[in-house]
Write an enzyme that holds these catalytic residues in place. Sequence first.
Site, PDB file in Angstrom:
ATOM      1  N   HIS A 155      -8.850  29.037 -16.231  1.00 31.96           N
ATOM      2  CA  HIS A 155      -7.721  28.377 -17.254  1.00 31.96           C
ATOM      3  C   HIS A 155      -6.464  28.819 -17.278  1.00 31.96           C
ATOM      4  O   HIS A 155      -5.448  28.081 -17.298  1.00 31.96           O
ATOM      5  CB  HIS A 155      -8.372  28.395 -18.582  1.00 31.96           C
ATOM      6  CG  HIS A 155      -9.759  27.768 -18.825  1.00 31.96           C
ATOM      7  ND1 HIS A 155     -10.976  28.512 -18.726  1.00 31.96           N
ATOM      8  CD2 HIS A 155     -10.214  26.557 -18.887  1.00 31.96           C
ATOM      9  CE1 HIS A 155     -12.036  27.864 -19.090  1.00 31.96           C
ATOM     10  NE2 HIS A 155     -11.572  26.829 -19.055  1.00 31.96           N
ATOM     11  N   LYS A 189     -11.632  22.475  -9.483  1.00 33.06           N
ATOM     12  CA  LYS A 189     -13.022  22.795  -9.310  1.00 33.06           C
ATOM     13  C   LYS A 189     -14.071  21.777  -9.656  1.00 33.06           C
ATOM     14  O   LYS A 189     -15.071  21.544  -9.127  1.00 33.06           O
ATOM     15  CB  LYS A 189     -13.425  24.079  -9.913  1.00 33.06           C
ATOM     16  CG  LYS A 189     -14.837  24.534  -9.722  1.00 33.06           C
ATOM     17  CD  LYS A 189     -15.168  25.655 -10.606  1.00 33.06           C
ATOM     18  CE  LYS A 189     -15.767  25.551 -11.888  1.00 33.06           C
ATOM     19  NZ  LYS A 189     -16.922  24.662 -11.802  1.00 33.06           N
TER      20      LYS A 189
END
Length: 283
Positions: free
Chosen positions: A37, A151
């Site tokens: 993140h 991802k």
Amino acid sequence: MYQATSVIELRQYIQHWKNHGKSIAFIPTMGNLHQGHISLIEKGQSLCDHTICSIFVNPMQFGPNEDFNHYPRTLERDIVQLEAIGCDLIYLPAASELYPDGLEKITQVQVTDLTGIFEGAHRPGHFTGVATIVLKLLNIVRPDVSIFGKKDFQQYRVISKMVEDLNLEVDIIGAETTREPNGLATSSRNQYLSDDQKELASLINRTLKESAASITAGENTFDKLEQRAIERLNQAGFETDYFCVCNVETLEPASPEDRRLVILVTARLGETRLLDNIEIDLG
Ligand code: PAF
């Protein structure tokens, strides 16, 4: 770092920035932030004047057998990390504001293409929950760019498709996956792995890399390559849900004529389901 919990409050900050001609990058998350993140926030900072991160554990994208109540909530730690990296604004919406009449009555966004396969087949309704909340958040924030980790490659493609299909005025950016030194893709789920499992889990990335190298070297019987990879992972102790060489746009099984590919893999190690992928550009 500013904090906003209501749409009105959030829009005041945003309006102020827009009045000053500032550009805005938006990174929606469900919290429990990790290096992956943080790299999305950094990407936002490199592209725009201001960066906004939202944290909202979205009940609509959890299936009946998935544990929404036990999803890790680490707000204090998340805020410290966002402060440290210099994120400008954190948006912490309440479910009662986003779903005032509950989940049953909310308008749903169903991305027709790309959602019936892989994670969509495994988690029915999941992508409707993701698309609905992301569209709501994009409409609330109205950022110039919004950044999603590659991802979750299928999620990134589903959101890009929604934005294209619904003519939204935002650039969707896919950010590269961050990895542990052994190649394991960074994920909140890695915290459930023992040290030994983490070491073993690096085999997913190695298998992807070796498969990509074989394709680049000319192998184009993809079903055989997929079978070999699945056997290798399963023999090592994984239960592989899928390992599939796909066309990067359609996510359909690749044909030998396709030039841009992605290999999508999901494999379970014990209770933990691990996702990864690798893109291949054959020029
Ligand atoms: O990837 C996630 O964390 C979530 O699916 C998202 C995009 C924040 C929507 O709830």
